[in-house]
Design a protein around this motif. Structure first.
Motif, short mmCIF file in Angstrom:
data_model
loop_
_atom_site.label_atom_id
_atom_site.label_comp_id
_atom_site.label_asym_id
_atom_site.label_seq_id
_atom_site.Cartn_x
_atom_site.Cartn_y
_atom_site.Cartn_z
N ARG B 70 -23.17 10.49 22.48
CA ARG B 70 -24.30 9.71 22.03
C ARG B 70 -25.59 10.36 22.51
O ARG B 70 -25.70 10.71 23.68
CB ARG B 70 -24.18 8.30 22.58
CG ARG B 70 -25.23 7.39 22.06
CD ARG B 70 -24.64 6.02 21.87
NE ARG B 70 -25.66 5.11 21.43
CZ ARG B 70 -25.40 4.05 20.70
NH1 ARG B 70 -24.17 3.78 20.37
NH2 ARG B 70 -26.37 3.25 20.33
N HIS B 71 -26.57 10.48 21.62
CA HIS B 71 -27.78 11.23 21.94
C HIS B 71 -29.01 10.35 21.94
O HIS B 71 -29.09 9.34 21.26
CB HIS B 71 -27.97 12.36 20.92
CG HIS B 71 -26.80 13.26 20.76
ND1 HIS B 71 -26.57 14.35 21.57
CD2 HIS B 71 -25.75 13.19 19.91
CE1 HIS B 71 -25.45 14.93 21.20
NE2 HIS B 71 -24.92 14.25 20.19
N ASP B 72 -29.98 10.83 22.67
CA ASP B 72 -31.29 10.24 22.85
C ASP B 72 -32.30 10.90 21.93
O ASP B 72 -32.03 11.95 21.39
CB ASP B 72 -31.73 10.57 24.27
CG ASP B 72 -32.16 9.38 25.04
OD1 ASP B 72 -33.05 9.53 25.83
OD2 ASP B 72 -31.58 8.30 24.84
N VAL B 80 -19.38 9.26 25.36
CA VAL B 80 -19.01 7.86 25.53
C VAL B 80 -17.50 7.68 25.50
O VAL B 80 -16.99 6.68 25.99
CB VAL B 80 -19.66 6.96 24.46
CG1 VAL B 80 -21.17 6.89 24.67
CG2 VAL B 80 -19.34 7.42 23.05
N TYR B 91 -14.40 4.75 13.59
CA TYR B 91 -14.16 3.42 13.03
C TYR B 91 -15.26 2.44 13.40
O TYR B 91 -15.46 1.45 12.70
CB TYR B 91 -12.80 2.88 13.50
CG TYR B 91 -12.61 2.93 14.97
CD1 TYR B 91 -13.08 1.92 15.78
CD2 TYR B 91 -11.98 4.01 15.56
CE1 TYR B 91 -12.93 1.98 17.14
CE2 TYR B 91 -11.83 4.09 16.92
CZ TYR B 91 -12.31 3.06 17.70
OH TYR B 91 -12.16 3.13 19.06
N ARG B 92 -15.97 2.71 14.48
CA ARG B 92 -17.05 1.80 14.85
C ARG B 92 -18.07 1.70 13.73
O ARG B 92 -18.42 0.61 13.28
CB ARG B 92 -17.74 2.26 16.14
CG ARG B 92 -18.54 1.18 16.83
CD ARG B 92 -19.81 1.73 17.48
NE ARG B 92 -20.69 2.38 16.52
CZ ARG B 92 -21.54 1.73 15.73
NH1 ARG B 92 -21.64 0.43 15.79
NH2 ARG B 92 -22.28 2.40 14.86
N PHE B 95 -16.60 -0.11 10.55
CA PHE B 95 -16.50 -1.57 10.58
C PHE B 95 -17.87 -2.24 10.71
O PHE B 95 -18.06 -3.36 10.24
CB PHE B 95 -15.58 -2.02 11.71
CG PHE B 95 -14.14 -1.75 11.43
CD1 PHE B 95 -13.49 -2.40 10.39
CD2 PHE B 95 -13.43 -0.85 12.20
CE1 PHE B 95 -12.16 -2.14 10.11
CE2 PHE B 95 -12.09 -0.59 11.94
CZ PHE B 95 -11.46 -1.23 10.89
N ALA B 96 -18.80 -1.56 11.33
CA ALA B 96 -20.13 -2.12 11.44
C ALA B 96 -20.90 -1.94 10.14
O ALA B 96 -21.91 -2.59 9.91
CB ALA B 96 -20.89 -1.48 12.60
N GLU B 98 -22.49 0.74 9.31
CA GLU B 98 -23.74 1.40 9.69
C GLU B 98 -23.52 2.90 9.77
O GLU B 98 -22.40 3.36 9.79
CB GLU B 98 -24.18 0.91 11.08
CG GLU B 98 -24.68 -0.50 11.10
CD GLU B 98 -24.93 -0.96 12.53
OE1 GLU B 98 -24.81 -0.12 13.44
OE2 GLU B 98 -25.23 -2.15 12.72
N ARG B 101 -23.43 6.10 15.16
CA ARG B 101 -24.32 5.99 16.30
C ARG B 101 -23.97 7.04 17.34
O ARG B 101 -24.46 7.03 18.46
CB ARG B 101 -24.19 4.60 16.94
CG ARG B 101 -24.78 3.49 16.13
CD ARG B 101 -26.27 3.38 16.40
NE ARG B 101 -26.91 2.52 15.41
CZ ARG B 101 -26.99 1.19 15.51
NH1 ARG B 101 -26.50 0.57 16.55
NH2 ARG B 101 -27.58 0.49 14.57
N PHE B 134 -6.55 -2.44 14.62
CA PHE B 134 -7.91 -2.00 14.93
C PHE B 134 -8.62 -2.99 15.85
O PHE B 134 -9.41 -2.61 16.70
CB PHE B 134 -8.72 -1.78 13.66
CG PHE B 134 -8.54 -0.41 13.08
CD1 PHE B 134 -9.07 0.69 13.74
CD2 PHE B 134 -7.83 -0.21 11.91
CE1 PHE B 134 -8.90 1.97 13.22
CE2 PHE B 134 -7.66 1.06 11.39
CZ PHE B 134 -8.19 2.15 12.04
N LEU B 135 -8.32 -4.25 15.67
CA LEU B 135 -8.88 -5.25 16.59
C LEU B 135 -8.42 -4.97 18.01
O LEU B 135 -9.20 -4.99 18.96
CB LEU B 135 -8.46 -6.66 16.16
CG LEU B 135 -9.24 -7.24 14.99
CD1 LEU B 135 -8.56 -8.49 14.45
CD2 LEU B 135 -10.67 -7.56 15.40
N MET B 138 -10.16 -1.77 19.32
CA MET B 138 -11.56 -1.95 19.69
C MET B 138 -11.67 -2.77 20.96
O MET B 138 -12.56 -2.51 21.79
CB MET B 138 -12.31 -2.64 18.56
CG MET B 138 -12.48 -1.72 17.38
SD MET B 138 -14.16 -1.68 16.79
CE MET B 138 -14.00 -2.68 15.38
#
Lengths: 238, 238
Positions: B70-72, B80, B91-92, B95-96, B98, B101, B134-135, B138
């Motif tokens: 994960r980058h700034d 992470v 998968y994050r 499912f989101a 989006e 990230r 997946f639940l 996560m």
DNA sequence: CGGGGGTTTGAGTCCGTTCAAAATACGTGG
DNA sequence: CCACGTATTTTGAACGGACTCAAACCCCCG
């Protein structure tokens, strides 16, 4: 005037349901949820569940705010997340099929419903959308947790505190007459320390530093932020 | 001898599937997965997906190991999570709903399958057990992320490094002839720093400290731990 | 053999912790 | 409503761990 403890609530009238995972339920499923649920009121400091205990179901916050804390053998602890009205609680342990890995206690007086795991399972089986909602929710939480890891290792306590204020403002802030942001913190200084991952003394100093620089002024749990941009500046270009 | 790139693999013969989320699929569903998938080989350093890009599907690691970073905006970054054979990736964001990230890149040469999001959606609709898997997954990841938060704020770099070694030993360690544990790290020192949330210089010093105290001896990416208990002692009673 | 990146080492600084004490807020009972 | 005891918060001073900057070293590869 109706006394608060006698106010009978149902899932049908629950204010938080719209933004909760349960919003997809309707008709008989919602009825099922409603009759399976048991509501309780918790005062600040009261524990909803303990780390290490088996998970018997899922909790749903109707009103109020709670902290989810994770503890060490050495007595260290941090707040890994907060939950407010409409948020669901204790689902990690439920889906992992493990005991709770964190405790939860009320920060404000809170009305919280408990739903037995069998009922949850039935609802999940009958209603795929519910599972999807939880998948989305966990994805969001995972995102938050990963962001927290990045922040913890790249931002100063002062910047992390600023970030915390920015997060809290969405739920606990409002704009005053003069256009300044005002936040009423649901957290003690100790809990702010636990959120940011530091000691209370360091929070006190960071608070002081923000006041000196005119970014925010603190009076107990009341925070006034004259210019939101100043707060935003705190977390970038560290 | 068969050359590695010509080795045709299918979901049916995939070694990792048993411990992956997809293990519940069978018959036509598994066939569907198999024909929807596209396999690629990534060399160390090659990127599987970039933070900020839209999520077009899900990845599945057949063999090898990858890092999720994960980058700034400021160029800071942390790892992470890591993923190895049988783990699912990305998968994050799926499912989101989006963009990613986080970015992901190979640490070892890795065979990774891509499954288009439409195919995943269809499989999820047809097979509730897949969603449950997946639940569970996560929930486990969330658990790990929360533990990391606690560790980051209560343990020293030396203790966190020791913990990292303990985690890595399960997948990358084996017991030598003399009974000592030997780990072949899949990570450079830089990446170890990114995992622990610190700088490479600090990792070098922590490594040195562990050697001086005889807890572990390092030779490049080869680590020998004479007594596992010493490593365990490092993370408690800090 | 000569880059060039990654790793190690060193020295100095800064941030956050620790320990201790003072100040403030809080709840309780008189 | 005030007085008191307790817990929380704040402040101070000293310490220490991790960071920064810089240089040396090493290893891998061309």
């Amino acid at each position: 005037m109706e006394r608060s403890f006698s106010r009978v609530t149902t899932c049908f009238t629950c204010q938080g349901r719209a933004r909760s995972e349960w919003c997809s339920l309707e008709g008989p499923d919602l009825q099922h949820l409603n009759s399976a649920r048991v509501t309780n009121v918790y005062q600040p400091g009261q524990v909803i569940f303990y780390q290490g205990n088996p998970c018997l179901g899922i909790y749903c916050v109707e009103t109020g705010t709670v902290a989810i804390r994770r503890h060490d053998i050495n007595g260290n602890s941090v707040i890994v997340r907060m939950a407010s009205g409409g948020d669901t609680l204790g689902y990690r342990a439920f889906f992992a099929g493990e005991p709770y890995r964190a405790s939860s206690d009320a920060l404000e007086p809170s009305r919280i419903c408990f739903i037995d795991k069998n009922a949850v399972r039935q609802l999940l089986d009958r209603n795929p959308a519910l599972g999807h909602a939880f998948l989305r929710r966990m994805a969001t939480d995972l995102d938050g947790a990963e962001e927290a890891k990045l922040h913890a290792s790249s931002l100063s306590v002062r910047a992390r505190l600023s970030h915390l204020l920015l997060v809290l403002k969405d739920r606990f802030g409002n704009v005053g007459d003069d256009g300044a942001l005002e936040i009423t913190l649901p957290l003690s200084r100790q809990d702010m320390a636990a959120m940011v991952g530091t000691r209370p003394e360091t929070i006190a100093r960071a608070v002081r530093a923000l006041e000196i620089d005119g970014v925010a002024s603190f009076d107990g749990r009341r925070v006034v932020v004259p210019d939101l941009d100043d707060l935003l500046d705190e977390i970038e270009a560290e």
